[in-house]
Scaffold this motif. Structure first.
Motif, PDB file in Angstrom:
ATOM      1  N   VAL A   1     107.215  74.775  56.359  1.00 15.01           N
ATOM      2  CA  VAL A   1     107.931  74.305  55.169  1.00 15.01           C
ATOM      3  C   VAL A   1     109.422  74.598  55.308  1.00 15.01           C
ATOM      4  O   VAL A   1     110.271  73.737  55.031  1.00 15.01           O
ATOM      5  CB  VAL A   1     107.373  74.957  53.887  1.00 15.01           C
ATOM      6  CG1 VAL A   1     108.219  74.574  52.669  1.00 15.01           C
ATOM      7  CG2 VAL A   1     105.915  74.564  53.661  1.00 15.01           C
ATOM      8  N   LEU A   2     109.744  75.823  55.736  1.00 12.52           N
ATOM      9  CA  LEU A   2     111.151  76.203  55.913  1.00 12.52           C
ATOM     10  C   LEU A   2     111.815  75.349  56.983  1.00 12.52           C
ATOM     11  O   LEU A   2     112.999  75.003  56.870  1.00 12.52           O
ATOM     12  CB  LEU A   2     111.246  77.688  56.294  1.00 12.52           C
ATOM     13  CG  LEU A   2     110.824  78.691  55.221  1.00 12.52           C
ATOM     14  CD1 LEU A   2     110.797  80.111  55.789  1.00 12.52           C
ATOM     15  CD2 LEU A   2     111.757  78.634  54.019  1.00 12.52           C
ATOM     16  N   GLU A   3     111.044  75.005  58.007  1.00 11.69           N
ATOM     17  CA  GLU A   3     111.565  74.144  59.071  1.00 11.69           C
ATOM     18  C   GLU A   3     111.919  72.770  58.510  1.00 11.69           C
ATOM     19  O   GLU A   3     112.940  72.177  58.862  1.00 11.69           O
ATOM     20  CB  GLU A   3     110.509  74.030  60.170  1.00 11.69           C
ATOM     21  CG  GLU A   3     111.046  73.532  61.493  1.00 11.69           C
ATOM     22  CD  GLU A   3     110.015  73.632  62.612  1.00 11.69           C
ATOM     23  OE1 GLU A   3     110.422  73.527  63.775  1.00 11.69           O
ATOM     24  OE2 GLU A   3     108.814  73.799  62.316  1.00 11.69           O
ATOM     25  N   LYS A   4     111.087  72.290  57.603  1.00  9.07           N
ATOM     26  CA  LYS A   4     111.346  70.998  56.962  1.00  9.07           C
ATOM     27  C   LYS A   4     112.598  71.065  56.090  1.00  9.07           C
ATOM     28  O   LYS A   4     113.396  70.125  56.035  1.00  9.07           O
ATOM     29  CB  LYS A   4     110.132  70.599  56.122  1.00  9.07           C
ATOM     30  CG  LYS A   4     110.149  69.164  55.625  1.00  9.07           C
ATOM     31  CD  LYS A   4     108.856  68.820  54.911  1.00  9.07           C
ATOM     32  CE  LYS A   4     108.870  67.379  54.422  1.00  9.07           C
ATOM     33  NZ  LYS A   4     107.626  67.014  53.702  1.00  9.07           N
ATOM     34  N   ILE A   5     112.778  72.220  55.423  1.00  8.60           N
ATOM     35  CA  ILE A   5     113.947  72.410  54.548  1.00  8.60           C
ATOM     36  C   ILE A   5     115.231  72.511  55.357  1.00  8.60           C
ATOM     37  O   ILE A   5     116.240  71.873  55.063  1.00  8.60           O
ATOM     38  CB  ILE A   5     113.780  73.681  53.680  1.00  8.60           C
ATOM     39  CG1 ILE A   5     112.659  73.478  52.653  1.00  8.60           C
ATOM     40  CG2 ILE A   5     115.091  74.045  52.987  1.00  8.60           C
ATOM     41  CD1 ILE A   5     112.301  74.745  51.895  1.00  8.60           C
ATOM     42  N   HIS A   6     115.189  73.362  56.404  1.00 11.59           N
ATOM     43  CA  HIS A   6     116.419  73.728  57.119  1.00 11.59           C
ATOM     44  C   HIS A   6     116.744  72.840  58.317  1.00 11.59           C
ATOM     45  O   HIS A   6     117.906  72.735  58.702  1.00 11.59           O
ATOM     46  CB  HIS A   6     116.324  75.175  57.612  1.00 11.59           C
ATOM     47  CG  HIS A   6     116.295  76.200  56.520  1.00 11.59           C
ATOM     48  ND1 HIS A   6     117.372  76.444  55.698  1.00 11.59           N
ATOM     49  CD2 HIS A   6     115.318  77.046  56.110  1.00 11.59           C
ATOM     50  CE1 HIS A   6     117.060  77.393  54.829  1.00 11.59           C
ATOM     51  NE2 HIS A   6     115.816  77.771  55.058  1.00 11.59           N
ATOM     52  N   CYS A   7     115.723  72.283  58.942  1.00  9.43           N
ATOM     53  CA  CYS A   7     115.938  71.673  60.256  1.00  9.43           C
ATOM     54  C   CYS A   7     115.697  70.165  60.324  1.00  9.43           C
ATOM     55  O   CYS A   7     115.785  69.589  61.407  1.00  9.43           O
ATOM     56  CB  CYS A   7     115.039  72.370  61.292  1.00  9.43           C
ATOM     57  SG  CYS A   7     115.132  74.174  61.263  1.00  9.43           S
ATOM     58  N   SER A   8     115.363  69.549  59.206  1.00 11.43           N
ATOM     59  CA  SER A   8     115.068  68.111  59.263  1.00 11.43           C
ATOM     60  C   SER A   8     116.203  67.286  58.681  1.00 11.43           C
ATOM     61  O   SER A   8     116.870  67.701  57.729  1.00 11.43           O
ATOM     62  CB  SER A   8     113.768  67.815  58.507  1.00 11.43           C
ATOM     63  OG  SER A   8     113.955  67.993  57.116  1.00 11.43           O
ATOM     64  N   GLU A   9     116.414  66.124  59.270  1.00 16.13           N
ATOM     65  CA  GLU A   9     117.420  65.196  58.752  1.00 16.13           C
ATOM     66  C   GLU A   9     117.005  64.677  57.374  1.00 16.13           C
ATOM     67  O   GLU A   9     117.838  64.363  56.528  1.00 16.13           O
ATOM     68  CB  GLU A   9     117.590  64.022  59.720  1.00 16.13           C
ATOM     69  CG  GLU A   9     118.283  64.401  61.016  1.00 16.13           C
ATOM     70  CD  GLU A   9     118.541  63.194  61.894  1.00 16.13           C
ATOM     71  OE1 GLU A   9     118.418  62.056  61.379  1.00 16.13           O
ATOM     72  OE2 GLU A   9     118.877  63.381  63.067  1.00 16.13           O
TER      73      GLU A   9
END
Length: 491
Positions: A295-303
């Motif tokens: 989830v955090l990856e989706k928040i922080h690392c996705s365009e």
């Protein structure tokens, strides 16, 4: 049978048969062993084990436990030029027996006391003497005697200095508290990590639990490469969780995700096959942590999140829990300035989330979504500001909303997070917030030159926690569950 063995067997049988019914007779039996039997044991041991020794022994390190015999035997067969004997308070009295049988000269040996339960101290003493001796090439380490901690530390030090590692084995007789005479043999250990890797593993676990994930990773990686079998897989999993936690702690979410995934894969495959697999008891929490990281990856690392901020605000509980637990790790390290920065960011996120619910982006606010006539909102905000000492009235609404300004606007529109038990006392909340935020603003890591004391930090933390609790209650966020998942495990 050769002559030495026949003589030894005769005296051994007599020793077996001796009366040990009281202390006086036990002393006589011990004297007989030392005077009559031990010289033959030494002679037979040399005869049977000399062929195992190749080349000269420049130096030798030994640990003295509750028996002098193994030290005597290994010194007798190896004939070292220099000797280091490590003893404890409980074994010091046996040192004379070692010297008596080996006939070591005072110039040949060093004897020093060690703490039986401190393998790192023993490790250091061996390395110091090794350096003092000029790093002798052909050096042996005998870890037969002493406690398990002594043996482990001795073996690890021997490996570090490139020594040949040996011990004297034999069929131990529990009733007589000695090996069966004639059964003693010289044994070599190819790699101490195959036997004593647990010592280094325990050190790495201690580093891990003290949040030194980089050092723990390095040790687990080395053990993974050196220890055979299933244990190597266990150290591999520990290596990956150390790397994952270090990345997560540094807010490198993608790397945390990659390494925690690998860790969980190993646990799920190897942990099922091996009982006692260290991380097996943590697998359910680690899988939940991996879900949070995704989830955090989706928040922080996705365009996608940069284009659509609703992705961030719909998962705000995860973002806050992650920052809060990071702050708690800094608090544990007594890094109050860093912890306060993370808590300050949480205060901003709380305000940003509540304003987002009205359609307000704090980086570029469109106030018409709050009030068609901006002048009315401005006046309501100024009514609050007039009651706050030291604040000047706003001439206009700033499109980039700061932390304090955001809470003033929330109070002006009567947002639930600013409501108090006593209506009309919203300014009390803002005054309290402002006074604690100033502590952070005056810190060396913000706009000032002060260092935050523990006392001031704890006061600021309490304010932040109150707002976290309010937000979670209002937004129906399961704080207890999410915060628990984001808390790092201890091994």
């Amino acid at each position: 049978m050769n002559d030495i063995y026949i003589k030894m067997k005769e005296k051994r049988d007599m020793w077996y048969a001796m009366d040990r019914s009281n202390n006086e007779r036990r002393i006589l039996a011990e004297q007989y062993y030392k005077k009559e039997l031990m010289p033959l044991i030494i002679e037979y041991f040399i005869q049977e084990n000399a062929k195992k020794v190749t080349g000269n022994c420049d130096a030798m390190v030994l640990t003295l436990g509750t028996s002098y015999e193994p030290l005597v035997l290994s010194i007798a067969v190896l004939k070292p030029e220099k000797v280091l004997i490590l003893y404890t308070d409980k074994s010091h009295h046996l040192l004379d027996d070692v010297i008596e049988f080996t006939k070591l000269k005072p110039s040949q040996y060093i004897a020093t006391d060690v703490d039986a339960e401190n393998p790192l101290q023993l490790y250091q003493k061996i390395k110091d003497i090794y350096e003092k001796w000029g790093r002798p090439k052909n050096i042996y380490v005998d870890f037969t005697g002493g406690t398990k901690s002594m043996a482990a530390g001795c073996a690890m030090a021997g490996s570090a200095i490139g020594a040949k590692l040996i011990y004297v084995g034999g069929n131990f007789l529990p009733d007589l508290r000695k090996p069966e005479p004639g059964s003693e043999k010289l044994c070599y250990i190819d790699d101490p990590y195959s036997v004593f890797g647990d010592l280094e593993g325990e050190q790495a676990i201690s580093l891990f639990n003290n949040m030194d994930y980089v050092s723990a990773y390095r040790i687990f990686k080395e053990l993974e490469q050196r220890v055979p079998g299933t244990k190597a897989k266990e150290y591999s999993a520990l290596k990956y969780i150390s790397k994952a936690y270090n990345a997560w702690d540094s807010l490198d979410i993608s790397k945390a995700s990659e390494n925690l995934s690998r860790c969980c894969e190993i646990i799920e495959t190897e942990g099922k096959l091996e009982k006692g697999f260290t991380l097996s008891s943590h697998i359910e929490k680690l899988k939940k942590q991996l879900e949070v990281i995704k989830v955090l990856e989706k928040i922080h690392c996705s365009e996608e999140a940069t284009k659509d901020k609703s992705i961030i605000f719909n998962n705000i509980g995860y973002l806050i829990a992650n920052l809060y637990q990071n702050a708690m790790r800094r608090e544990k390290q007594e890094k109050y300035e860093m912890a306060s920065l993370l808590l300050y960011r949480i205060l901003e996120i709380v305000e940003q989330k509540r304003l987002w619910n009205y359609g307000i982006d704090t980086s570029n606010a469109d106030f018409t979504k709050l009030c068609e006539d901006e002048s009315i909102l401005l006046e309501n905000a100024n009514k609050i500001i007039r009651k706050i000492k030291g604040l000047n009235e706003w001439k206009q609404l700033d499109r980039k909303i700061s932390l304090l300004a955001g809470y003033i606007i929330l109070a002006a529109v009567g947002d639930e997070i600013m409501k108090t038990k006593k209506p009309g006392k919203e300014t009390d909340s803002i005054n309290r917030l402002r006074s604690k935020v100033d502590v952070r603003n005056n810190s060396i890591f913000a706009h000032g030159y002060e260092f935050i004391s523990k006392e001031k930090y704890m006061e600021f933390k309490k304010v932040v926690e109150d707002y976290i609790d309010l937000l979670c209650s209002i937004e129906c966020i399961n704080k207890e569950e999410i915060f628990s998942i984001c808390k790092f495990i201890n091994l």
